[in-house]
Design an enzyme around this catalytic site. Structure first.
Site, PDB file in Angstrom:
ATOM      1  N   TYR A  20     -41.244 -32.169  61.211  1.00 34.85           N
ATOM      2  CA  TYR A  20     -40.017 -32.530  60.494  1.00 34.85           C
ATOM      3  C   TYR A  20     -39.018 -31.389  60.675  1.00 34.85           C
ATOM      4  O   TYR A  20     -39.247 -30.289  60.167  1.00 34.85           O
ATOM      5  CB  TYR A  20     -40.315 -32.752  59.002  1.00 34.85           C
ATOM      6  CG  TYR A  20     -41.556 -33.604  58.803  1.00 34.85           C
ATOM      7  CD1 TYR A  20     -41.489 -34.990  58.858  1.00 34.85           C
ATOM      8  CD2 TYR A  20     -42.816 -33.006  58.655  1.00 34.85           C
ATOM      9  CE1 TYR A  20     -42.646 -35.765  58.740  1.00 34.85           C
ATOM     10  CE2 TYR A  20     -43.968 -33.769  58.534  1.00 34.85           C
ATOM     11  CZ  TYR A  20     -43.878 -35.143  58.581  1.00 34.85           C
ATOM     12  OH  TYR A  20     -45.014 -35.901  58.473  1.00 34.85           O
ATOM     13  N   HIS A  37     -47.564 -30.407  55.390  1.00 40.68           N
ATOM     14  CA  HIS A  37     -48.562 -31.151  54.605  1.00 40.68           C
ATOM     15  C   HIS A  37     -49.919 -31.117  55.304  1.00 40.68           C
ATOM     16  O   HIS A  37     -50.032 -30.645  56.438  1.00 40.68           O
ATOM     17  CB  HIS A  37     -48.098 -32.589  54.326  1.00 40.68           C
ATOM     18  CG  HIS A  37     -47.805 -33.424  55.546  1.00 40.68           C
ATOM     19  ND1 HIS A  37     -48.796 -33.974  56.315  1.00 40.68           N
ATOM     20  CD2 HIS A  37     -46.637 -33.813  56.108  1.00 40.68           C
ATOM     21  CE1 HIS A  37     -48.249 -34.685  57.290  1.00 40.68           C
ATOM     22  NE2 HIS A  37     -46.934 -34.582  57.199  1.00 40.68           N
ATOM     23  N   ASP A  92     -41.268 -59.993  28.354  1.00 34.79           N
ATOM     24  CA  ASP A  92     -42.241 -61.034  28.730  1.00 34.79           C
ATOM     25  C   ASP A  92     -42.690 -60.973  30.190  1.00 34.79           C
ATOM     26  O   ASP A  92     -43.215 -61.955  30.720  1.00 34.79           O
ATOM     27  CB  ASP A  92     -41.672 -62.444  28.467  1.00 34.79           C
ATOM     28  CG  ASP A  92     -41.520 -62.710  26.985  1.00 34.79           C
ATOM     29  OD1 ASP A  92     -42.186 -62.018  26.187  1.00 34.79           O
ATOM     30  OD2 ASP A  92     -40.719 -63.601  26.633  1.00 34.79           O
ATOM     31  N   HIS A 102     -56.518 -37.586  54.440  1.00 31.57           N
ATOM     32  CA  HIS A 102     -57.147 -37.787  53.124  1.00 31.57           C
ATOM     33  C   HIS A 102     -58.099 -38.963  53.234  1.00 31.57           C
ATOM     34  O   HIS A 102     -57.974 -39.798  54.138  1.00 31.57           O
ATOM     35  CB  HIS A 102     -56.075 -38.050  52.050  1.00 31.57           C
ATOM     36  CG  HIS A 102     -55.085 -39.121  52.430  1.00 31.57           C
ATOM     37  ND1 HIS A 102     -55.333 -40.461  52.273  1.00 31.57           N
ATOM     38  CD2 HIS A 102     -53.862 -39.046  53.012  1.00 31.57           C
ATOM     39  CE1 HIS A 102     -54.296 -41.151  52.711  1.00 31.57           C
ATOM     40  NE2 HIS A 102     -53.387 -40.328  53.182  1.00 31.57           N
ATOM     41  N   ASP A 120     -43.971 -45.495  57.377  1.00 35.37           N
ATOM     42  CA  ASP A 120     -45.303 -45.183  56.817  1.00 35.37           C
ATOM     43  C   ASP A 120     -45.604 -46.305  55.838  1.00 35.37           C
ATOM     44  O   ASP A 120     -45.025 -46.363  54.751  1.00 35.37           O
ATOM     45  CB  ASP A 120     -45.252 -43.821  56.121  1.00 35.37           C
ATOM     46  CG  ASP A 120     -46.603 -43.403  55.539  1.00 35.37           C
ATOM     47  OD1 ASP A 120     -47.507 -44.248  55.421  1.00 35.37           O
ATOM     48  OD2 ASP A 120     -46.736 -42.217  55.177  1.00 35.37           O
ATOM     49  N   ASP A 158     -53.199 -47.248  55.689  1.00 33.85           N
ATOM     50  CA  ASP A 158     -52.135 -46.244  55.518  1.00 33.85           C
ATOM     51  C   ASP A 158     -51.757 -45.753  56.912  1.00 33.85           C
ATOM     52  O   ASP A 158     -52.426 -44.892  57.467  1.00 33.85           O
ATOM     53  CB  ASP A 158     -52.689 -45.097  54.640  1.00 33.85           C
ATOM     54  CG  ASP A 158     -51.665 -43.987  54.413  1.00 33.85           C
ATOM     55  OD1 ASP A 158     -50.503 -44.155  54.813  1.00 33.85           O
ATOM     56  OD2 ASP A 158     -52.065 -42.958  53.842  1.00 33.85           O
ATOM     57  N   GLU A 211     -49.872 -41.627  62.036  1.00 35.69           N
ATOM     58  CA  GLU A 211     -51.002 -41.664  61.101  1.00 35.69           C
ATOM     59  C   GLU A 211     -51.926 -42.821  61.444  1.00 35.69           C
ATOM     60  O   GLU A 211     -51.499 -43.970  61.525  1.00 35.69           O
ATOM     61  CB  GLU A 211     -50.461 -41.848  59.673  1.00 35.69           C
ATOM     62  CG  GLU A 211     -51.548 -42.005  58.641  1.00 35.69           C
ATOM     63  CD  GLU A 211     -51.004 -41.995  57.207  1.00 35.69           C
ATOM     64  OE1 GLU A 211     -49.823 -42.328  57.004  1.00 35.69           O
ATOM     65  OE2 GLU A 211     -51.780 -41.653  56.294  1.00 35.69           O
ATOM     66  N   HIS A 225     -41.588 -38.109  51.162  1.00 39.19           N
ATOM     67  CA  HIS A 225     -41.883 -39.309  50.363  1.00 39.19           C
ATOM     68  C   HIS A 225     -40.650 -40.188  50.164  1.00 39.19           C
ATOM     69  O   HIS A 225     -40.493 -40.809  49.123  1.00 39.19           O
ATOM     70  CB  HIS A 225     -42.512 -38.922  49.014  1.00 39.19           C
ATOM     71  CG  HIS A 225     -43.916 -38.443  49.159  1.00 39.19           C
ATOM     72  ND1 HIS A 225     -44.576 -37.731  48.198  1.00 39.19           N
ATOM     73  CD2 HIS A 225     -44.801 -38.580  50.173  1.00 39.19           C
ATOM     74  CE1 HIS A 225     -45.798 -37.439  48.622  1.00 39.19           C
ATOM     75  NE2 HIS A 225     -45.959 -37.945  49.820  1.00 39.19           N
ATOM     76  N   HIS A 269     -55.112 -42.694  48.459  1.00 39.86           N
ATOM     77  CA  HIS A 269     -55.704 -41.347  48.469  1.00 39.86           C
ATOM     78  C   HIS A 269     -57.024 -41.531  47.728  1.00 39.86           C
ATOM     79  O   HIS A 269     -57.083 -41.484  46.502  1.00 39.86           O
ATOM     80  CB  HIS A 269     -54.797 -40.315  47.783  1.00 39.86           C
ATOM     81  CG  HIS A 269     -53.594 -39.971  48.618  1.00 39.86           C
ATOM     82  ND1 HIS A 269     -52.802 -38.893  48.383  1.00 39.86           N
ATOM     83  CD2 HIS A 269     -53.073 -40.568  49.723  1.00 39.86           C
ATOM     84  CE1 HIS A 269     -51.838 -38.842  49.297  1.00 39.86           C
ATOM     85  NE2 HIS A 269     -51.976 -39.864  50.106  1.00 39.86           N
ATOM     86  N   GLU A 283     -53.013 -37.602  60.117  1.00 38.12           N
ATOM     87  CA  GLU A 283     -51.575 -37.853  60.034  1.00 38.12           C
ATOM     88  C   GLU A 283     -50.699 -36.625  60.237  1.00 38.12           C
ATOM     89  O   GLU A 283     -49.943 -36.238  59.347  1.00 38.12           O
ATOM     90  CB  GLU A 283     -51.240 -38.522  58.701  1.00 38.12           C
ATOM     91  CG  GLU A 283     -51.787 -37.845  57.455  1.00 38.12           C
ATOM     92  CD  GLU A 283     -51.349 -38.572  56.182  1.00 38.12           C
ATOM     93  OE1 GLU A 283     -50.136 -38.715  55.982  1.00 38.12           O
ATOM     94  OE2 GLU A 283     -52.225 -38.997  55.408  1.00 38.12           O
ATOM     95  N   ARG A 324     -44.006 -38.672  62.449  1.00 38.24           N
ATOM     96  CA  ARG A 324     -45.400 -38.611  61.968  1.00 38.24           C
ATOM     97  C   ARG A 324     -46.160 -39.756  62.626  1.00 38.24           C
ATOM     98  O   ARG A 324     -45.597 -40.850  62.826  1.00 38.24           O
ATOM     99  CB  ARG A 324     -45.460 -38.740  60.436  1.00 38.24           C
ATOM    100  CG  ARG A 324     -46.889 -38.727  59.890  1.00 38.24           C
ATOM    101  CD  ARG A 324     -46.986 -38.454  58.375  1.00 38.24           C
ATOM    102  NE  ARG A 324     -46.371 -39.458  57.534  1.00 38.24           N
ATOM    103  CZ  ARG A 324     -45.235 -39.317  56.894  1.00 38.24           C
ATOM    104  NH1 ARG A 324     -44.555 -38.196  56.990  1.00 38.24           N
ATOM    105  NH2 ARG A 324     -44.741 -40.291  56.150  1.00 38.24           N
TER     106      ARG A 324
HETATM  107  N1  GLY Z   1     -48.522 -42.915  52.622  1.00 37.35           N
HETATM  108  C1  GLY Z   1     -49.068 -41.854  51.901  1.00 37.35           C
HETATM  109  C2  GLY Z   1     -49.754 -40.905  52.768  1.00 37.35           C
HETATM  110  O1  GLY Z   1     -49.595 -40.956  53.970  1.00 37.35           O
HETATM  111  O2  GLY Z   1     -50.532 -40.099  52.345  1.00 37.35           O
HETATM  112 MN    MN Z   2     -49.070 -42.735  55.017  1.00 43.28          MN
HETATM  113 MN    MN Z   3     -51.742 -40.958  54.374  1.00 39.20          MN
END
Ligand code: GLY
Ligand code: MN
Ligand code: MN
Length: 439
Positions: free
Chosen positions: A383, A344, A33, A348, A254, A265, A402, A237, A355, A379, A400
């Site tokens: 690492y 990476h 439920d 984006h 992040d 983001d 961003e 992640h 994204h 970003e 990082r």
């Molecule tokens: N938080 C996801 C990215 O940075 O793409």
């Molecule tokens: Mn991010």
């Molecule tokens: Mn991002």
């Protein structure tokens, strides 16, 4: 004009001779439920501003009277007492500016009429089996109706091909919403910085971020927050957020809120005890320089590739300077040796989805040029995974940075500029007012 009417009209003009079927999201069961928090389908929301589940928008440019039609839930007193108010069929035309509205239960019966004579059907086939069966049955019925006239749906294509180029360029209304998402996200990050001190848990920092988002009017985060202390920052992640913050380590956060379905983001990295060590500072300085070099490339006519290359160059130079890479700059870039530390992309599209919709390369594999109204993240990160064969002093450091950057007529506007990023600003704020409720 109502922005959603304007968007539908532009889409109708671009699909002349065709038809589009664009469903809303469905509720998703969590357990007995109980459902996951409802999140509208982004494209449906972009074209309607309507935030209820169980609806379907049909755009039929050749229909003699009803080019823009919504099928939706009917009003139902009992259901509304349990689950909240519904717009209802009677009010949909006036509130949403569609040409006609019908109960969702009439979709099967009415859909063939809209498909008759269309060449291409824009519909996201494969996303929802049950819905696919209804749409394919309607297509078969439309075929039977139009056989004598000799024209019927011959192709089913993804709506993304026609809607995503629109979603890629943000309107002033969308930019205003994204500015407010950026502002509230900034409040979360600053509160988290102020509260940080050794021995707190990652989830306590997550709670502070999300308190500020909700308190500021956001319904949720735009994605699962990454609150990664120490070595966890080298897991791209990481989102379990269960560990303790240790003195002498860095914390990578992040996290961004979602405001009226628009994402922010943002990543910032700061020392748990408020002071960078020499090694942490060395890595941080490189990432900050790469972030700034990347942002400088966000300009009309340039591309995501240009700012990725700027970030890669800055990071590779920095890694050579501190001895984590050996050899020449060009050789390290050509052989992609920097990928041991920076694996990476540099950004984006950002919008209704974190994204966001929109291609990065055209059919000839050329990067899409940046245009005013696009919003991208920038970003870069470094690492230093503990299992790398490198200078021990840097192991376990992950940084990082961003930002969310709007392309303008003459350059860019960094929507997240105000969130502390320079070393002196970070050291001044971290731990400055520990949150009273966390012990
Ligand atoms: N938080 C996801 C990215 O940075 O793409
Ligand atoms: Mn991010
Ligand atoms: Mn991002």
């Amino acid at each position: 004009m109502h922005p959603y009417i304007d968007r539908r009209n532009r889409l109708l003009a671009s699909i002349a001779g065709d038809v589009a079927i664009l469903p809303a999201a469905r509720p998703v069961a969590r357990n007995g439920d109980s459902e996951y928090e409802f999140r509208q389908n982004s494209t449906f929301y972009y074209l309607t501003g309507f935030d209820e589940p169980d609806a379907v928008l049909v755009l039929a440019p050749e229909h003699p009277r009803h080019r823009s039609v919504l099928f939706l839930r009917t009003r139902d007193r009992a259901m509304e007492i349990w689950n909240g108010k519904r717009l209802g069929v009677e009010r949909a035309v006036e509130h949403l500016g569609v040409d006609a509205a019908y109960p969702l239960s009439e979709l099967d019966e009415r859909l063939p009429e809209f498909l008759c004579g269309a060449r291409t059907l824009y519909y996201d086939i494969g996303a929802d089996d049950a819905r696919d069966r209804h749409v394919l049955a309607a297509r078969a019925n439309a075929e039977a109706l139009t056989r004598r006239r000799g024209r019927t749906v011959s192709t089913i294509a993804s709506p993304a091909t026609v809607v995503d180029p629109m979603r890629l360029i943000k309107s002033p209304e969308e930019i205003a919403t994204m500015r407010s998402a950026a502002r509230i996200t900034g409040r979360g990050h600053e509160a988290a910085m102020r509260a940080t001190r050794p021995s707190l848990y990652e989830y306590q920092i997550e709670a502070i971020l999300e308190f500020e988002y909700r308190y500021g009017g956001a319904r949720s985060t735009a994605y699962e927050s990454i609150v990664a202390g120490g070595e966890n920052a080298t897991i791209l992640h990481y989102s379990t957020n269960r560990e303790r913050l240790l003195d002498g380590t860095l914390l990578l956060v992040d996290s961004g809120c979602e405001m009226d379905n628009y994402a922010s983001d943002v990543t910032r990295t700061w020392p748990v005890n408020g002071r960078f060590s020499a090694e942490q500072r060395a890595i941080y300085d490189i990432v900050l320089a790469a972030n700034e070099a990347g942002i400088a490339q966000v300009q009309p006519g340039r591309s995501q590739r240009a700012f990725h290359e700027a970030a890669v160059r800055t990071i590779t130079e920095g890694l050579i300077d501190i001895g984590l890479l050996a050899g020449s700059l060009d050789e390290n870039i050509e052989r992609e040796r920097y990928r041991d530390y920076y694996m990476h992309g540099s950004g984006h599209w950002l919008g209704l989805d974190v994204h966001d919709a929109g291609r990065y390369r055209d059919d000839e594999d050329r990067p899409i040029p940046l245009q005013p109204g696009m919003v991208t993240t920038v970003e870069p990160g470094i690492y230093v995974h503990a299992d790398l064969n490198c200078d021990e002093r840097f192991k376990g450091i992950g940084v990082r940075l961003e930002d969310n950057v709007l392309v303008t007529q003459d350059g860019n506007e960094n929507l997240t500029e105000a969130i502390p990023k320079r070393i002196d600003a970070i050291e001044a704020i971290v731990g400055s007012t520990p949150c009273a409720s966390v012990s």
